[in-house]
Design a protein around this motif. Structure first.
Motif, PDB file in Angstrom:
ATOM      1  N   LEU A 245      -1.327   2.162  -3.647  1.00 33.29           N
ATOM      2  CA  LEU A 245      -0.851   2.585  -2.329  1.00 33.29           C
ATOM      3  C   LEU A 245       0.410   1.814  -1.944  1.00 33.29           C
ATOM      4  O   LEU A 245       0.454   1.097  -0.951  1.00 33.29           O
ATOM      5  N   ALA A 246       1.439   2.018  -2.772  1.00 35.57           N
ATOM      6  CA  ALA A 246       2.751   1.472  -2.465  1.00 35.57           C
ATOM      7  C   ALA A 246       3.493   2.497  -1.622  1.00 35.57           C
ATOM      8  O   ALA A 246       2.932   3.501  -1.191  1.00 35.57           O
TER       9      ALA A 246
ATOM     10  N   PRO B 179       1.899  -1.388   2.162  1.00 41.40           N
ATOM     11  CA  PRO B 179       2.236  -2.785   2.463  1.00 41.40           C
ATOM     12  C   PRO B 179       2.952  -2.975   3.795  1.00 41.40           C
ATOM     13  O   PRO B 179       2.730  -3.977   4.479  1.00 41.40           O
ATOM     14  N   GLN B 180       3.826  -2.034   4.169  1.00 42.21           N
ATOM     15  CA  GLN B 180       4.533  -2.173   5.439  1.00 42.21           C
ATOM     16  C   GLN B 180       3.577  -2.222   6.620  1.00 42.21           C
ATOM     17  O   GLN B 180       3.897  -2.796   7.667  1.00 42.21           O
ATOM     18  N   ASN B 181       2.398  -1.622   6.469  1.00 44.66           N
ATOM     19  CA  ASN B 181       1.400  -1.619   7.542  1.00 44.66           C
ATOM     20  C   ASN B 181       0.298  -2.644   7.309  1.00 44.66           C
ATOM     21  O   ASN B 181      -0.708  -2.638   8.018  1.00 44.66           O
TER      22      ASN B 181
ATOM     23  N   GLY C 131      -8.687  -3.645  -2.047  1.00 41.55           N
ATOM     24  CA  GLY C 131      -7.474  -4.453  -1.940  1.00 41.55           C
ATOM     25  C   GLY C 131      -7.635  -5.561  -0.923  1.00 41.55           C
ATOM     26  O   GLY C 131      -8.728  -6.084  -0.704  1.00 41.55           O
ATOM     27  N   VAL C 132      -6.518  -5.915  -0.279  1.00 42.72           N
ATOM     28  CA  VAL C 132      -6.525  -6.909   0.787  1.00 42.72           C
ATOM     29  C   VAL C 132      -5.719  -6.362   1.958  1.00 42.72           C
ATOM     30  O   VAL C 132      -4.853  -5.492   1.788  1.00 42.72           O
ATOM     31  N   ALA C 133      -6.022  -6.868   3.151  1.00 41.39           N
ATOM     32  CA  ALA C 133      -5.324  -6.429   4.364  1.00 41.39           C
ATOM     33  C   ALA C 133      -5.060  -7.631   5.250  1.00 41.39           C
ATOM     34  O   ALA C 133      -5.838  -8.586   5.280  1.00 41.39           O
ATOM     35  N   ARG C 134      -3.945  -7.581   5.970  1.00 41.55           N
ATOM     36  CA  ARG C 134      -3.637  -8.685   6.882  1.00 41.55           C
ATOM     37  C   ARG C 134      -4.448  -8.533   8.164  1.00 41.55           C
ATOM     38  O   ARG C 134      -4.941  -7.450   8.493  1.00 41.55           O
ATOM     39  N   GLU C 135      -4.551  -9.612   8.896  1.00 43.28           N
ATOM     40  CA  GLU C 135      -5.436  -9.656  10.064  1.00 43.28           C
ATOM     41  C   GLU C 135      -5.030  -8.658  11.144  1.00 43.28           C
ATOM     42  O   GLU C 135      -5.884  -8.086  11.826  1.00 43.28           O
ATOM     43  N   SER C 136      -3.742  -8.392  11.308  1.00 44.64           N
ATOM     44  CA  SER C 136      -3.260  -7.597  12.439  1.00 44.64           C
ATOM     45  C   SER C 136      -3.200  -6.091  12.152  1.00 44.64           C
ATOM     46  O   SER C 136      -2.556  -5.356  12.898  1.00 44.64           O
TER      47      SER C 136
END
Length: 500
Positions: A423-424, A405-407, A388-393
């Protein structure tokens, strides 16, 4: 004061009748009177009706102001004369106070005298500064002019460059809008064509279904009509026999009775109707078969649409490399940064902030904070993985079970060979017709979309929609642990194959 200056000070035609001062940017209006450009403009701005302040002539529309070149030159000459008078005055009076203006001088001469007085005072102040600070101030006007002019040319060049950049950006935006419209028109046309075909097939299937049902009913009715006709014929025959029997019973002719008894005593030959029944036709499965056919067509069209969709997202393919500084200690990278697998033997790696600590994960080197991107990963031979993809933080040291997604995670996983989940929050179980060997990942940052595809089956696995991205996004990979040797196959970033 020179004769020229004196003459100018007493000539009404060189003084503005509004401000009572020497003309500044003198202009002429249609009636022939002259005014300072600023004075007449402000005068008309304050009044609803455009009227000459001198002759009171009205104008239906605001006249166009014409520059009076002659008066402009004369006014400039006057100012030069006044400056010369001021210079002479300063030379004669030095630091002494200037002479008082006679009280009976005209108001116009007072204004001009005041101008001379101010010039004289400015000169006296300059002399005072020079004498007290004991230094000379030399103002080189021409040099300052050239310097400021060069700066202004530079500013003008910068402004023109900014204008050009904005024009280019405007054209870029317009081009993007045109492309968007072309895509929208093409998508609309494709959609209309697909739904028209589906509608035609559905109507044809409906017509065939109705025909089949009616045909069965027609056969049933025809069979019933045949039986009814036979029954009616037998009823008619039986009625005839009944009439003959009744007549015989009423006969007093013993000989005739005995002669007819034998033929009338037996019932007429008829059909045994006990076993004859009309069975209404069963329509079980008729509608279902029609729906199944429609479903097959829908599946075929869906496959075609997904193939077309994949072809469109291919244009956003990116060439990814894995970032070793983010890799968990158990992960082994290939030299080209394209493959990753898990080794159970613990290796020493420096614990830097970017590195995952508790679960076998790794990020790509590339990040994305706008636009669209697409990549494919080979998962063939694996029993467990996460993509998938993940945000930097994201928390790279925390609990691996909170990848939602919340994390900051938008991902799908395979667990225990054939258990697929998105993984919703909460997780969504995915029921796939086949196990993907290659998974495509497409992200539209502005649209808030993350989609996963089974590349070989041209099937959509799952989409996260309505995502609110505010940070850099990194492609995320986890080949997961290999406890028993069954999950030793690597995750491989594949080259995107052109299916056009």
């Amino acid at each position: 004061m020179s004769a020229a200056a004196s003459s100018l000070l007493t000539e009404d035609q060189f003084l503005c009748s509004i401000c009572l001062d020497v003309f500044a940017d003198p202009v002429t209006i249609p009636c022939g009177h002259n005014f300072c450009k600023t004075c007449i403009t402000e005068h008309w701005d304050k009044n609803v009706q455009c009227q000459c302040p001198n002759c009171k002539k009205d104008f239906s529309i605001r006249p166009e102001l014409q520059v009076n070149t002659f008066i402009s030159e004369m006014a400039a000459h006057f100012r030069q004369s006044v400056q010369q008078e001021a210079s002479n005055c300063s030379s004669e009076q030095q630091v002494s106070k200037p002479e008082k203006v006679p009280p009976d001088v005209s108001s116009r001469n007072k204004l001009k005298a005041l101008m001379i007085l101010l010039v004289c005072l400015m000169w006296v102040f300059t002399v005072w500064m020079v004498l007290n600070q004991k230094k000379y101030v030399v103002v080189v006007v021409k040099e300052d002019y050239e310097e400021k002019k060069a700066e202004l040319w530079k500013t003008e060049a910068e402004i023109q460059q900014m204008i050009q950049k904005r024009r280019l950006k405007t054209e870029e935006i317009k081009h993007s809008v045109e492309l968007s419209k072309e895509n929208a028109d093409r998508e609309t046309a494709d959609g209309v064509q697909v739904f028209a075909a589906l509608k035609e097939f559905a109507e044809r299937s409906q017509a065939e279904l109705i025909y089949t049902i009616k045909e069965k009913q027609r056969k049933t009715e025809k069979e019933a009509e045949g039986f009814i006709k036979e029954l009616e014929e037998e009823i008619s025959e039986l009625k005839k026999r009944s009439t003959e029997v009744e007549q015989l019973l009423q006969s007093e002719d013993h000989l005739h009775f005995l002669q007819s008894f034998t033929s009338l005593n037996a019932t007429p030959p008829t059909k045994d109707w006990v076993e004859v029944n009309i069975h209404p036709p069963l329509y079980v499965g008729t509608v279902r078969r029609a729906v199944n056919q429609l479903e097959e067509i829908l599946n075929e069209e869906t496959t075609n649409l997904l193939l077309a969709e994949r072809q469109r997202v291919q244009q956003y393919a990116v060439d990814l490399r894995l970032d070793p500084d983010t890799a968990h200690w158990c992960l082994i990278l290939s030299d080209d940064g394209k493959q990753i697998y898990c080794d159970t033997e613990r290796r020493y790696v420096p614990d830097i902030p970017n590195r995952f600590q508790r679960h076998p994960s790794i990020l790509a080197k590339q990040s994305f904070s706008s636009g669209r991107f697409y990549y494919e990963v080979q998962v063939k031979g694996k029993t467990n993985w996460i993509l998938g993809v993940a945000r930097e933080s994201i928390d790279r040291k925390g609990d691996p079970l909170m990848m939602i997604p919340q994390n900051g995670y938008w991902a799908i996983l395979l667990r225990n060979i054939n258990e697929y989940k998105a993984l919703a929050s909460p997780p969504v179980s995915l029921y796939l017709k086949s196990q993907p060997k290659n998974v495509g990942v497409f992200v539209d940052y502005e649209e808030g979309l993350v989609s996963f595809y089974d590349v070989d089956a041209a099937a959509l696995i799952y989409s996260f929609t309505g995502c609110a991205f505010t940070e850099k996004l990194y492609p995320y990979f986890s080949p997961w642990f290999d406890f028993d040797g069954g999950n030793s196959a690597p995750l491989i970033i594949s080259a995107v194959r052109d299916t056009n």
